[in-house]
Enzyme design. Structure first.
Site, PDB file in Angstrom:
ATOM      1  N   HIS A  72       0.836  -1.205   0.000  1.00  0.00           N
ATOM      2  CA  HIS A  72       0.000   0.000   0.000  1.00  0.00           C
ATOM      3  C   HIS A  72       0.871   1.256   0.000  1.00  0.00           C
ATOM      4  O   HIS A  72       1.885   1.303   0.683  1.00  0.00           O
ATOM      5  CB  HIS A  72      -0.887   0.044   1.252  1.00  0.00           C
ATOM      6  N   TYR A 200      -9.570   4.164   8.357  1.00  0.00           N
ATOM      7  CA  TYR A 200      -9.714   4.420   9.796  1.00  0.00           C
ATOM      8  C   TYR A 200     -10.817   5.461   9.978  1.00  0.00           C
ATOM      9  O   TYR A 200     -10.744   6.535   9.365  1.00  0.00           O
ATOM     10  CB  TYR A 200      -8.413   5.012  10.362  1.00  0.00           C
ATOM     11  N   PRO A 292      -3.780  -1.215  19.177  1.00  0.00           N
ATOM     12  CA  PRO A 292      -3.520  -1.589  17.785  1.00  0.00           C
ATOM     13  C   PRO A 292      -3.735  -0.463  16.774  1.00  0.00           C
ATOM     14  O   PRO A 292      -3.391  -0.618  15.603  1.00  0.00           O
ATOM     15  CB  PRO A 292      -4.508  -2.735  17.528  1.00  0.00           C
ATOM     16  N   LYS A 296       1.459  -1.060  15.389  1.00  0.00           N
ATOM     17  CA  LYS A 296       2.879  -1.048  15.756  1.00  0.00           C
ATOM     18  C   LYS A 296       3.364  -2.283  16.527  1.00  0.00           C
ATOM     19  O   LYS A 296       4.574  -2.516  16.610  1.00  0.00           O
ATOM     20  CB  LYS A 296       3.182   0.190  16.623  1.00  0.00           C
ATOM     21  N   TYR A 384       3.712   6.461  10.903  1.00  0.00           N
ATOM     22  CA  TYR A 384       2.955   5.263  10.494  1.00  0.00           C
ATOM     23  C   TYR A 384       3.880   4.325   9.713  1.00  0.00           C
ATOM     24  O   TYR A 384       3.853   3.103   9.901  1.00  0.00           O
ATOM     25  CB  TYR A 384       1.744   5.663   9.640  1.00  0.00           C
TER      26      TYR A 384
HETATM   27  P1  RFL Z   1       3.135 -12.954  21.237  1.00  0.00           P
HETATM   28  O1  RFL Z   1       2.621 -13.021  19.846  1.00  0.00           O
HETATM   29  O2  RFL Z   1       2.172 -12.760  22.337  1.00  0.00           O
HETATM   30  O3  RFL Z   1       3.928 -14.319  21.476  1.00  0.00           O
HETATM   31  C1  RFL Z   1       4.362 -14.706  22.768  1.00  0.00           C
HETATM   32  C2  RFL Z   1       4.436 -16.230  22.795  1.00  0.00           C
HETATM   33  O4  RFL Z   1       4.901 -16.637  24.072  1.00  0.00           O
HETATM   34  C3  RFL Z   1       4.129 -17.735  24.518  1.00  0.00           C
HETATM   35  N1  RFL Z   1       4.216 -17.772  25.990  1.00  0.00           N
HETATM   36  C4  RFL Z   1       4.956 -18.658  26.681  1.00  0.00           C
HETATM   37  N2  RFL Z   1       5.732 -19.654  26.271  1.00  0.00           N
HETATM   38  C5  RFL Z   1       6.357 -20.394  27.230  1.00  0.00           C
HETATM   39  N3  RFL Z   1       6.208 -20.155  28.561  1.00  0.00           N
HETATM   40  C6  RFL Z   1       5.439 -19.141  29.008  1.00  0.00           C
HETATM   41  N4  RFL Z   1       5.310 -18.907  30.321  1.00  0.00           N
HETATM   42  C7  RFL Z   1       4.767 -18.331  28.039  1.00  0.00           C
HETATM   43  N5  RFL Z   1       3.934 -17.285  28.136  1.00  0.00           N
HETATM   44  C8  RFL Z   1       3.608 -16.951  26.879  1.00  0.00           C
HETATM   45  C9  RFL Z   1       2.737 -17.466  23.964  1.00  0.00           C
HETATM   46  O5  RFL Z   1       1.977 -18.654  23.861  1.00  0.00           O
HETATM   47  C10 RFL Z   1       3.065 -16.855  22.612  1.00  0.00           C
HETATM   48  O6  RFL Z   1       3.110 -17.820  21.589  1.00  0.00           O
HETATM   49  O7  RFL Z   1       4.279 -11.865  21.413  1.00  0.00           O
HETATM   50  P2  RFL Z   1       5.400 -11.343  20.376  1.00  0.00           P
HETATM   51  O8  RFL Z   1       6.110 -12.515  19.756  1.00  0.00           O
HETATM   52  O9  RFL Z   1       6.148 -10.333  21.132  1.00  0.00           O
HETATM   53  O10 RFL Z   1       4.585 -10.662  19.179  1.00  0.00           O
HETATM   54  C11 RFL Z   1       3.829  -9.494  19.414  1.00  0.00           C
HETATM   55  C12 RFL Z   1       2.619  -9.438  18.481  1.00  0.00           C
HETATM   56  O11 RFL Z   1       1.915 -10.660  18.562  1.00  0.00           O
HETATM   57  C13 RFL Z   1       1.674  -8.264  18.842  1.00  0.00           C
HETATM   58  O12 RFL Z   1       2.414  -7.125  19.206  1.00  0.00           O
HETATM   59  C14 RFL Z   1       0.757  -7.863  17.657  1.00  0.00           C
HETATM   60  O13 RFL Z   1      -0.128  -8.895  17.334  1.00  0.00           O
HETATM   61  C15 RFL Z   1      -0.046  -6.596  17.998  1.00  0.00           C
HETATM   62  N6  RFL Z   1      -1.017  -6.210  16.932  1.00  0.00           N
HETATM   63  C16 RFL Z   1      -0.603  -5.560  15.775  1.00  0.00           C
HETATM   64  N7  RFL Z   1       0.702  -5.281  15.583  1.00  0.00           N
HETATM   65  C17 RFL Z   1       1.122  -4.692  14.407  1.00  0.00           C
HETATM   66  O14 RFL Z   1       2.334  -4.439  14.254  1.00  0.00           O
HETATM   67  N8  RFL Z   1       0.242  -4.382  13.373  1.00  0.00           N
HETATM   68  C18 RFL Z   1      -1.088  -4.636  13.509  1.00  0.00           C
HETATM   69  O15 RFL Z   1      -1.833  -4.401  12.541  1.00  0.00           O
HETATM   70  C19 RFL Z   1      -1.564  -5.206  14.748  1.00  0.00           C
HETATM   71  N9  RFL Z   1      -2.866  -5.478  14.910  1.00  0.00           N
HETATM   72  C20 RFL Z   1      -2.371  -6.500  17.087  1.00  0.00           C
HETATM   73  C21 RFL Z   1      -3.283  -6.105  16.041  1.00  0.00           C
HETATM   74  C22 RFL Z   1      -2.860  -7.163  18.216  1.00  0.00           C
HETATM   75  C23 RFL Z   1      -4.205  -7.417  18.334  1.00  0.00           C
HETATM   76  N10 RFL Z   1      -4.629  -8.110  19.499  1.00  0.00           N
HETATM   77  C24 RFL Z   1      -5.362  -9.300  19.456  1.00  0.00           C
HETATM   78  C25 RFL Z   1      -4.064  -7.738  20.783  1.00  0.00           C
HETATM   79  C26 RFL Z   1      -4.631  -6.353  16.158  1.00  0.00           C
HETATM   80  C27 RFL Z   1      -5.114  -6.980  17.306  1.00  0.00           C
HETATM   81  C28 RFL Z   1      -6.591  -7.181  17.407  1.00  0.00           C
HETATM   82  C1  PHB Z   2      -5.345  -5.411  10.988  1.00  0.00           C
HETATM   83  O1  PHB Z   2      -5.442  -5.614   9.761  1.00  0.00           O
HETATM   84  O2  PHB Z   2      -5.555  -6.324  11.807  1.00  0.00           O
HETATM   85  C2  PHB Z   2      -4.988  -4.063  11.473  1.00  0.00           C
HETATM   86  C3  PHB Z   2      -4.643  -3.070  10.562  1.00  0.00           C
HETATM   87  C4  PHB Z   2      -4.317  -1.811  11.010  1.00  0.00           C
HETATM   88  C5  PHB Z   2      -4.332  -1.551  12.369  1.00  0.00           C
HETATM   89  C6  PHB Z   2      -4.663  -2.531  13.280  1.00  0.00           C
HETATM   90  C7  PHB Z   2      -5.006  -3.807  12.827  1.00  0.00           C
HETATM   91  O3  PHB Z   2      -4.028  -0.301  12.798  1.00  0.00           O
END
Ligand code: RFL
Ligand code: PHB
Length: 391
Positions: A72, A200, A292, A296, A384
């Site tokens: 994009h 957004y 979110p 980031k 961004y």
């Molecule tokens: P994770 O993905 O939480 O992985 C951590 C792993 O550790 C395991 N774990 C353990 N393992 C062993 N022993 C223990 N005691 C443990 N405790 C936990 C867990 O099972 C897991 O597998 O962390 P990590 O690797 O730091 O990654 C971070 C990302 O997952 C997170 O920041 C993003 O998903 C946030 N996020 C977004 N980030 C973006 O950059 N762009 C986005 O568009 C975006 N959209 C989002 C998001 C997060 C969302 N939610 C659900 C919070 C949208 C949503 C809705």
């Molecule tokens: C997503 O596609 O899950 C998404 C995209 C942009 C955001 C947050 C989540 O700012």
């Protein structure tokens, strides 16, 4: 078992770190509490900064992303039911971003790990970190009813917000900063063609976001109450609410259909400092959480891994600890900048339960400024798109 780096958590941060280290000939073992299928079933992020894209490519885990991800040049913003306006990131700062699901990156990392032989123990429970200040730390865990021990030089806690790494750091050393927002995001996935751009929206009934995963998979979110449950949001109610909040110029383009996933996530900003204690390093959500809105979280997990892998490679290959010693400061500079941006965009785009008429008018004035000012747009675009990694 003996390894060089014990990695706790097999999410994006942990598996990417083990992958990059393995390519540099550094041994690690990843301990993941869940099963592989469980991790791959979690629907999360969808937007990659260009720095993340390039880091994945440089480590040869970018082929499928390049083939299937969607590049994009910019994003749309709308408010109060008005037509949306386009913020051209490419024009303002010369950068693009990639829509490619975290689930797909996770799959690519597990597949690459199978190929190059990274070691991941799934279903590892009761993980505990020992002797972290002695220079000879070890980690214990249970799997299949047995207890195992991993001796190592360093421990990388990539175990997310609820992990065991951060609580290992003593209270008098660890400083935490937190902001909890009074709403959540209800998200759905549907097998329908998405809108061409991310949109957004700030609407009197609350925030909404149109996003995508691939040409036949859409991701949509609406701001909801923290008391809401998924059962209170059947698909019909979700689509009706989304369409009300989207601007007229996009509403007609939305293709609705049955949801294949639906979940509610609370919004929080959180930072833990320092990101190093003795031989323990925190990376990703283990050290910081952002709402979110700024997309980031995953990108910060990737930039932490960029800094930490470089630091460990310099240590093992060149006996140079400069980057290890600077890891916490360097990572935190990028973290705080993304935390600030995510907080700002969250304030700009959501309706707060206690928002006064003054707050409302100030928010509208800021949106109008963003719509009409080249400088405001350039500033938003720079953040961004993501700040560059420090050398
Ligand atoms: P994770 O993905 O939480 O992985 C951590 C792993 O550790 C395991 N774990 C353990 N393992 C062993 N022993 C223990 N005691 C443990 N405790 C936990 C867990 O099972 C897991 O597998 O962390 P990590 O690797 O730091 O990654 C971070 C990302 O997952 C997170 O920041 C993003 O998903 C946030 N996020 C977004 N980030 C973006 O950059 N762009 C986005 O568009 C975006 N959209 C989002 C998001 C997060 C969302 N939610 C659900 C919070 C949208 C949503 C809705
Ligand atoms: C997503 O596609 O899950 C998404 C995209 C942009 C955001 C947050 C989540 O700012």
């Amino acid at each position: 078992m003996r390894t060089q780096v014990a990695i706790i958590g097999g999410g994006p941060a942990g598996t990417l770190l083990s992958h990059v280290l393995r390519r540099a000939g550094i041994a690690s073992v990843v301990l993941e509490r869940q099963s592989r299928d469980y991790v791959l079933g979690r629907i999360r992020a969808g937007v990659l900064e260009w720095g993340s894209v390039e880091f994945l490519r440089a480590n040869e885990v970018g082929d499928r992303m390049d083939a299937e991800g969607h590049v994009h040049d910019g994003t749309r913003i709308a408010w109060a039911g008005r037509d949306s306006f386009y913020i051209d990131i490419k024009k303002h700062v010369g950068s693009q971003f990639m829509a490619y699901g975290q689930t797909e990156i996770q799959k690519d990392l597990y597949d690459a790990g199978d190929r190059i032989g990274t070691e991941i123990v799934f279903d590892a429970s009761d993980v505990e970190i020992h002797d972290i200040t002695t220079g000879t730390p070890h980690v214990t865990y249970s799997a299949n009813g047995d207890t195992a021990r991993v001796d190592c030089d360093y421990v990388a806690a990539c175990d997310g917000y609820h992990g065991v790494g951060r609580p290992t750091i003593p209270h008098d050393v660890l400083r935490t900063y937190e902001k909890v927002y009074p709403f959540g995001w209800l998200g759905i996935l549907s097998e329908t063609p998405p809108l061409p751009d991310l949109v957004y929206c700030n609407h009197p009934r609350g925030f909404a976001l149109a996003s995508m995963r691939n040409p036949m998979l859409s991701r949509y979110y609406v701001q909801c109450s923290l008391d809401d449950t998924v059962d209170e949001w059947p698909d019909e109610r979700f689509w009706e609410e989304l369409l009300i909040r989207l601007p007229e110029d996009t509403r007609d383009e939305v293709v609705t259909g049955p949801s294949i996933e639906k979940s509610i996530a609370p919004l929080r900003s959180f930072v833990a400092e320092p990101m190093r204690y003795g031989s323990l390093f925190l990376a990703g959500d283990a050290a910081h959480i952002v709402p979110p809105t700024g997309a980031k979280g995953l990108n910060l997990a990737i930039s932490d891994v960029y800094y930490l892998s470089r630091a460990l490679i310099h240590h093992y290959e060149r006996a140079d600890d400069r980057y290890l010693d600077n890891y916490s400061d360097m990572a935190l500079r990028r973290v705080w900048s993304a935390v600030r941006f995510s907080w700002w965009l969250t304030l700009l785009l959501h309706r707060f339960p206690d928002q006064t008429e003054f707050d409302q008018r100030a928010q509208e004035a800021e949106l109008e400024y963003l719509r009409s000012s080249h400088f405001a747009q350039a500033s938003m675009c720079e953040q961004y798109a993501g700040l560059p990694f420090e050398t």
